[in-house]
Write an enzyme that holds these catalytic residues in place. Structure first.
Site, PDB file in Angstrom:
ATOM      1  N   HIS A 165      -2.383 -21.624  -5.793  1.00 54.06           N
ATOM      2  CA  HIS A 165      -2.728 -20.256  -5.410  1.00 54.06           C
ATOM      3  C   HIS A 165      -1.698 -19.697  -4.439  1.00 54.06           C
ATOM      4  CE1 HIS A 165      -5.905 -17.199  -5.576  1.00 54.06           C
ATOM      5  NE2 HIS A 165      -5.425 -16.816  -4.405  1.00 54.06           N
ATOM      6  N   ASP A 193     -16.717 -13.776  -2.900  1.00 54.86           N
ATOM      7  CA  ASP A 193     -15.290 -13.439  -2.774  1.00 54.86           C
ATOM      8  C   ASP A 193     -14.903 -12.355  -3.765  1.00 54.86           C
ATOM      9  OD1 ASP A 193     -12.478 -13.746  -1.951  1.00 54.86           O
ATOM     10  OD2 ASP A 193     -12.269 -14.395  -4.025  1.00 54.86           O
ATOM     11  N   ARG A 222     -12.022  -5.305   0.079  1.00 53.87           N
ATOM     12  CA  ARG A 222     -10.899  -5.366   1.029  1.00 53.87           C
ATOM     13  C   ARG A 222      -9.670  -4.673   0.464  1.00 53.87           C
ATOM     14  NH1 ARG A 222      -9.922 -11.064   1.110  1.00 53.87           N
ATOM     15  NH2 ARG A 222      -8.236 -10.690   2.554  1.00 53.87           N
ATOM     16  N   SER A 267     -11.156 -16.346   1.605  1.00 57.99           N
ATOM     17  CA  SER A 267     -11.109 -15.824   0.245  1.00 57.99           C
ATOM     18  C   SER A 267     -10.468 -16.851  -0.692  1.00 57.99           C
ATOM     19  CB  SER A 267     -10.309 -14.515   0.235  1.00 57.99           C
ATOM     20  OG  SER A 267      -9.884 -14.190  -1.058  1.00 57.99           O
ATOM     21  N   LYS A 293     -12.816 -19.792  -3.358  1.00 60.50           N
ATOM     22  CA  LYS A 293     -12.774 -19.867  -4.829  1.00 60.50           C
ATOM     23  C   LYS A 293     -12.072 -21.129  -5.299  1.00 60.50           C
ATOM     24  CE  LYS A 293      -9.310 -16.260  -4.861  1.00 60.50           C
ATOM     25  NZ  LYS A 293      -9.624 -14.999  -4.222  1.00 60.50           N
TER      26      LYS A 293
HETATM   27  N1  URA Z   1      -5.275 -14.008  -2.269  1.00 59.18           N
HETATM   28  C1  URA Z   1      -6.615 -14.154  -2.283  1.00 59.18           C
HETATM   29  O1  URA Z   1      -7.179 -14.732  -3.196  1.00 59.18           O
HETATM   30  N2  URA Z   1      -7.302 -13.612  -1.284  1.00 59.18           N
HETATM   31  C2  URA Z   1      -6.728 -12.975  -0.263  1.00 59.18           C
HETATM   32  O2  URA Z   1      -7.419 -12.544   0.620  1.00 59.18           O
HETATM   33  C3  URA Z   1      -5.323 -12.829  -0.251  1.00 59.18           C
HETATM   34  C4  URA Z   1      -4.611 -13.368  -1.279  1.00 59.18           C
END
Ligand code: URA
Length: 434
Positions: free
Chosen positions: A82, A161, A168, A183, A187
């Site tokens: 990620h 999320d 957001r 966040s 996940k």
């Molecule tokens: N990526 C995410 O999944 N969440 C964030 O808040 C910022 C980048």
């Protein structure tokens, strides 16, 4: 308990306990707490921050707001990756087929664009018919059979999320360390992978502008993951200028395909090899960085990484011919160069501005409901340290609307700083956290 009191407590700098955090996350997920109260809470957290314990509690409440995936029916170590988000960050598109071609099991959950940054799902939808809305059963089957599957965040997986991410995105509350950490990690934990590699961006196009903040965020997320029993590594990488040259959904897909053919930009290729090396090492498929990078190079050279992308696209309903004939991908009507106003070296490119330009062209969302234009974007012709002559193209704008193209031209020109002295671009890899 009342949401009003929690907003006031945080607004006044108080510390929320686990019960209060769970009340707010459960209530929002069930639709009992409205967007306007949650927006106020996000803004209060943005200004007042959260301590480590609050961040861990928020992460776990969000992870447990839905189903926790059980991937035990997939053989081997499942790895997820990620990024904290960047401009021109098409890493997952090229990286996941590379590592899957080396034998890593990629069970990945991806997101859509956020703020001025793009999202993997939006980019993948450039392949006609492609969908990340697949069932858990199909997700598991594809990872077992092809070695790679990417799903979007379902209603079942970390739904808190999913809701907060969209909120957001449109309320200027993205770039807060605790909100980003919770966040991402909520996940990632819910998606069930055994090992997770994080790409934490730093620089003018990242949510963490300062390198020290990026390292803190990386350490916080690595620690949350390890405490939850996952193997973790984080790469800190440069986002002071766009990654590679292409910014915009289909344009980035084209660049990722070129990279899988061994014809990608140097910085982008280096980042893919570095994160790929971490993924191979965490999976036990390489003992060290050198061995891992050799394996990654060989799947590029022998074409198996590109073929893996085609199999993955096809398995998720997409037109795999677009992988072999990228000219079939969505194309903008107006393709217009932006010329340099003087001679000199590129000293700086305001990276977030390039992301905003792509957004203005239609490549990102203005509101939660906006539909994006996959064909538009920018392809940089000159990057930091390059020499440019007056009248040579700095970038090429891909647009579908003359007015938007004009706004983009002005902003993009202002984003470039040209100087008489040559400045070297900094290293793309700033460090590792493990
Ligand atoms: N990526 C995410 O999944 N969440 C964030 O808040 C910022 C980048």
């Amino acid at each position: 308990m009342r949401m009003y009191d929690l907003i006031m407590k945080k607004r006044n700098g108080g510390i929320l306990n686990d019960e209060e955090i769970r009340f707010m996350i459960d209530g929002y997920t069930k639709g009992e707490i409205p967007d306007y109260q949650m927006s106020a809470m996000m803004m209060a957290i943005y200004f007042k921050g959260m301590n480590e314990e609050e961040t861990v509690n928020l992460t776990m409440a969000m992870a447990e707001s839905g189903e926790m995936l059980d991937l035990s029916s997939i053989q081997g170590i499942k790895v997820d990756k990620h990024s904290t988000g960047g401009v021109g960050d098409k890493t997952s598109l090229a990286l996941t087929p590379m590592v899957a071609a080396c034998g890593v099991k990629i069970a990945k959950m991806s997101g859509r664009g956020l703020g001025h940054t793009g999202g993997t799902i939006d980019k993948l939808e450039s392949f006609e018919g492609f969908s990340t809305e697949i069932s858990t059963e199909q997700f598991i089957r594809n990872v077992n059979e092809i070695g790679i599957a990417i799903m979007g965040q379902t209603r079942e997986l970390a739904p808190a999320d999913k809701l907060l991410y969209a909120l957001r995105d449109v309320t200027a509350t993205v770039d807060n360390m605790s909100l980003i950490a919770s966040s991402i990690m909520s996940k990632k934990l819910a998606a069930g992978a055994d090992a997770i590699v994080l790409d934490v961006k730093t620089g003018s196009g990242a949510f963490m502008k300062k390198e020290a903040d990026a390292f803190s965020l990386a350490k916080e997320m690595v620690s949350i993951g390890k405490n939850a029993g996952r193997k973790m590594m984080a790469v800190i990488s440069d986002m002071d200028q766009p990654l590679g040259n292409a910014v915009g959904n289909a344009l980035e897909v084209k660049e990722a395909i070129a990279t899988l053919r061994g014809e990608g930009p140097k910085d982008f290729t280096e980042l893919c090899l570095t994160i790929g090396s971490c993924m191979l090492q965490l999976s036990g498929l390489a003992d060290n960085d050198e061995e891992a990078k050799e394996k990654l190079q060989s799947v590029i050279e022998n074409g198996s990484a590109l073929n893996k992308l085609a199999s993955f696209v096809e398995a998720q309903g997409g037109n795999k011919n677009m992988v072999y004939e990228p000219e079939l991908l969505p194309k903008a009507a107006i393709i217009s160069p932006l010329y340099a106003p003087c001679d000199g070296y590129i000293d700086r490119i305001a990276c977030d501005e390039v992301g905003i330009c792509s957004l203005i062209l239609g490549g990102g969302r203005e509101t939660k409901e906006s539909k994006i234009d996959l064909s538009v974007g920018i392809v940089l012709q000159k990057k930091v340290g390059d020499y440019v002559r007056k009248g040579e193209p700095l970038a090429v704008i891909h647009a579908n609307d003359e007015d938007k193209k004009k706004i983009c031209e002005e902003r993009l020109l202002a984003a470039y700083r040209i100087s008489n002295e040559k400045k070297d671009e900094g290293p793309v890899i700033r460090g590792l956290v493990r």
